[in-house]
Design an enzyme around this catalytic site. Structure first.
Site, mmCIF file in Angstrom:
data_model
loop_
_atom_site.group_PDB
_atom_site.id
_atom_site.type_symbol
_atom_site.label_atom_id
_atom_site.label_comp_id
_atom_site.label_asym_id
_atom_site.label_seq_id
_atom_site.Cartn_x
_atom_site.Cartn_y
_atom_site.Cartn_z
ATOM 1 N N LYS A 9 0.836 -1.194 0.000
ATOM 2 C CA LYS A 9 0.000 0.000 0.000
ATOM 3 C C LYS A 9 0.869 1.242 0.000
ATOM 4 C CE LYS A 9 -1.013 0.587 4.931
ATOM 5 N NZ LYS A 9 -2.090 0.838 5.890
ATOM 6 N N SER A 25 -9.173 4.756 -14.537
ATOM 7 C CA SER A 25 -7.983 4.289 -13.815
ATOM 8 C C SER A 25 -7.423 5.325 -12.851
ATOM 9 C CB SER A 25 -6.888 3.868 -14.779
ATOM 10 O OG SER A 25 -6.381 5.009 -15.444
ATOM 11 N N TYR A 58 -7.580 0.362 -11.865
ATOM 12 C CA TYR A 58 -6.286 -0.196 -12.246
ATOM 13 C C TYR A 58 -5.268 0.927 -12.412
ATOM 14 C CZ TYR A 58 -7.743 1.248 -16.901
ATOM 15 O OH TYR A 58 -8.169 1.985 -17.969
#
Length: 114
Positions: A9, A25, A58
């Site tokens: 993360k 995205s 994404y």
């Protein structure tokens, strides 16, 4: 049996741009991607600290060293420039491997730099 767990993360990064009229995205500075072990087109979850929104999208490579974090397409409605988000990736692995796996956590500065 495989389970899902945290792969990496990017913790508390700032949204620098939101582009509604784009395919979709999140664009992320390539330095941040490398540090978190993210690859282009990888699925990520975005958690917005400011408003509680959560979404999946994404990754697209952003300019290296730019600090860029841009939500594109409909996701641009989920954050404002300046919002602080957490970008999370997950992976699937065997339980035995998962017990010793250590995720990567990246803590950028206020300018989205390492």
């Amino acid at each position: 049996m495989h389970i899902q767990l945290l792969k990496s993360k990017i913790h508390r990064v700032k949204i620098t741009q939101a582009e509604l009229h784009y395919v979709g995205s999140i664009t992320i500075d390539e330095d941040l991607m490398d540090a978190a072990g993210l690859i282009e087109n990888e699925k990520v979850q975005i958690v917005n600290i400011n408003n509680g929104e959560r979404l999946e999208t994404y990754v697209i490579k952003g300019e290296r060293g730019s600090g860029q974090v841009c939500l594109n397409g409909p996701a641009a409605r989920k954050a404002q420039v300046g919002d602080i988000v957490i970008i999370i990736s997950y992976c699937s692995m065997e339980v035995s491997e998962a017990k010793t796996y250590q995720p990567v956590v990246v803590f950028p500065d206020e300018y989205n730099r390492l």
